[in-house]
Design an enzyme around this catalytic site. Structure first.
Site, PDB file in Angstrom:
ATOM      1  N   ARG A 108     -13.694 -12.026  -2.779  1.00  0.00           N
ATOM      2  CA  ARG A 108     -14.266 -12.613  -1.575  1.00  0.00           C
ATOM      3  C   ARG A 108     -15.722 -12.163  -1.413  1.00  0.00           C
ATOM      4  O   ARG A 108     -15.989 -10.956  -1.345  1.00  0.00           O
ATOM      5  CB  ARG A 108     -13.452 -12.186  -0.353  1.00  0.00           C
ATOM      6  CG  ARG A 108     -13.757 -13.096   0.830  1.00  0.00           C
ATOM      7  CD  ARG A 108     -13.398 -12.459   2.145  1.00  0.00           C
ATOM      8  NE  ARG A 108     -11.988 -12.164   2.269  1.00  0.00           N
ATOM      9  CZ  ARG A 108     -11.371 -12.065   3.452  1.00  0.00           C
ATOM     10  NH1 ARG A 108     -12.048 -12.270   4.558  1.00  0.00           N
ATOM     11  NH2 ARG A 108     -10.116 -11.765   3.522  1.00  0.00           N
ATOM     12  N   THR A 112     -20.562 -14.565   2.542  1.00  0.00           N
ATOM     13  CA  THR A 112     -20.049 -15.892   2.929  1.00  0.00           C
ATOM     14  C   THR A 112     -18.555 -15.853   3.243  1.00  0.00           C
ATOM     15  O   THR A 112     -18.018 -16.793   3.841  1.00  0.00           O
ATOM     16  CB  THR A 112     -20.248 -16.895   1.779  1.00  0.00           C
ATOM     17  OG1 THR A 112     -19.467 -16.451   0.665  1.00  0.00           O
ATOM     18  CG2 THR A 112     -21.707 -16.995   1.357  1.00  0.00           C
ATOM     19  N   ASP A 204      -0.973  -4.189   1.837  1.00  0.00           N
ATOM     20  CA  ASP A 204      -1.686  -4.751   0.692  1.00  0.00           C
ATOM     21  C   ASP A 204      -0.756  -4.760  -0.521  1.00  0.00           C
ATOM     22  O   ASP A 204      -0.385  -3.702  -1.034  1.00  0.00           O
ATOM     23  CB  ASP A 204      -2.942  -3.921   0.397  1.00  0.00           C
ATOM     24  CG  ASP A 204      -3.805  -4.563  -0.682  1.00  0.00           C
ATOM     25  OD1 ASP A 204      -4.942  -4.949  -0.378  1.00  0.00           O
ATOM     26  OD2 ASP A 204      -3.314  -4.705  -1.841  1.00  0.00           O
ATOM     27  N   ASP A 207      -2.054  -2.920  -3.669  1.00  0.00           N
ATOM     28  CA  ASP A 207      -1.996  -1.461  -3.524  1.00  0.00           C
ATOM     29  C   ASP A 207      -0.569  -0.962  -3.606  1.00  0.00           C
ATOM     30  O   ASP A 207      -0.288   0.078  -4.210  1.00  0.00           O
ATOM     31  CB  ASP A 207      -2.592  -1.041  -2.173  1.00  0.00           C
ATOM     32  CG  ASP A 207      -4.111  -1.055  -2.197  1.00  0.00           C
ATOM     33  OD1 ASP A 207      -4.688  -1.084  -3.299  1.00  0.00           O
ATOM     34  OD2 ASP A 207      -4.716  -1.065  -1.103  1.00  0.00           O
TER      35      ASP A 207
HETATM   36  N1  URA Z   1      -3.174  -9.647   0.947  1.00  0.00           N
HETATM   37  C1  URA Z   1      -2.268  -8.633   0.991  1.00  0.00           C
HETATM   38  O1  URA Z   1      -2.050  -7.935   0.000  1.00  0.00           O
HETATM   39  N2  URA Z   1      -1.621  -8.400   2.147  1.00  0.00           N
HETATM   40  C2  URA Z   1      -1.820  -9.141   3.259  1.00  0.00           C
HETATM   41  O2  URA Z   1      -1.178  -8.886   4.277  1.00  0.00           O
HETATM   42  C3  URA Z   1      -2.771 -10.185   3.188  1.00  0.00           C
HETATM   43  C4  URA Z   1      -3.429 -10.409   2.019  1.00  0.00           C
END
Ligand code: URA
Length: 213
Positions: A108, A112, A204, A207
Site C-alpha cells: 500500500r 495515496t 494480522d 504476523d
Molecule cells: N489484514 C489482516 O491481516 N488482518 C486484518 O484484520 C485486515 C487486513
C-alpha cells in the site's frame, strides 16, 4: 450447507467454524495457527472447487469396466496474494496437486493508500483455466480488487476468490469492481476498524502465521 447470497458463500460447516474460533483466540500459538489454517484451507478448498467441469474416463476396477468421473479441462490456477495468501495456498496445493500456481505481491503506497504491484508471476493461458485467488483477509478490498484486475489483464476470465474472513466493506468493494467473481469465506465479520483491521477478526494474518509480531 454453506450459505450463499449474491456472490458470497459463507462456509458454515462446524469443523470450519470451530477451527476458526481457535484461530481467532489471541493466545493461539503461531504453530497452532499455521496448522489450523492449513486444515481450514482444505475444507474451504472443497467448497471453492465446487462445480468444476467434469468428464468421464473409461477405467477398469477389479470387478468391471466403468465410465468414471474425472476433472475436465486445463489444470486450474491458484494465485496467492502475498504474503498471507501463502497460508491458504499450502492446503490447496495438497488438495489439487496438479494446479498451476502464481503469486501477486502488492503493497500500500503510504501517500495515496493505493495498492502498488511489486511482483506478479502467474501461469500461462489463464484464459483457459479456472483461477482461484487466495488471501485470508478480505478487509478494505482494495488489494483484492487490484489483484483481480491484474489477473484479468493477464487473461483470466473465470475467477473465484477464497478468503478466511471477509468484512462487509470488502465484500461491497469487490462486488462493485468484480461482480463476476464469487467469494468463498469462513465468516463475514462485523466491520473494519480505523486501521483497516477486520473486527472481531483475528489480527494480522501474516504476523500470526509467520510469527513476525
Ligand atoms: N489484514 C489482516 O491481516 N488482518 C486484518 O484484520 C485486515 C487486513
Amino acid at each position: 450447507m454453506p450459505e450463499t447470497r449474491d456472490h458470497l458463500t459463507v462456509v458454515t460447516h462446524p469443523l470450519v467454524q470451530h477451527k476458526l474460533t481457535l484461530m481467532r483466540k489471541k493466545d493461539t500459538s503461531t504453530a497452532s495457527f499455521r496448522r489450523l489454517l492449513r486444515e481450514v484451507s482444505l475444507l474451504l478448498g472443497y467448497e471453492v472447487t465446487r462445480g468444476l467441469d467434469m468428464t468421464t474416463v473409461r477405467i477398469e476396477t477389479p470387478v468391471t469396466e466403468m465410465d468414471a468421473p474425472a476433472l475436465d479441462g486445463k489444470k486450474l490456477a491458484l494465485i496467492s496474494i502475498l504474503r498471507a495468501g501463502n497460508g491458504l495456498l499450502d492446503g490447496l496445493m495438497e488438495l489439487i496437486p496438479a494446479a498451476r500456481v502464481g503469486f501477486i505481491g502488492l503493497y500500500r503506497d503510504p501517500d495515496t493508500l493505493k495498492p502498488v504491484q511489486y511482483y506478479c508471476k502467474v501461469p500461462e493461458a489463464l484464459e483457459d483455466r479456472l483461477t482461484i485467488a487466495v488471501d485470508p483477509m478480505l478487509a478494505t478490498g482494495n488489494s483484492s480488487v487490484a489483484a483481480i484486475d491484474l489477473l484479468k489483464a493477464n487473461g483470466a476470465k473465470n475467477i473465484r476468490f477464497l478468503c478466511l474472513l471477509a468484512s462487509p466493506e470488502g465484500v461491497a468493494v469487490m462486488k462493485a469492481a468484480h461482480p463476476d467473481v464469487p467469494i468463498v469465506t469462513a465468516a463475514l465479520d462485523d466491520r473494519l476498524d480505523d486501521h483497516g483491521y477486520i473486527v472481531p477478526g483475528l489480527g494480522d494474518a501474516g504476523d500470526r502465521m509467520f510469527g513476525t509480531k
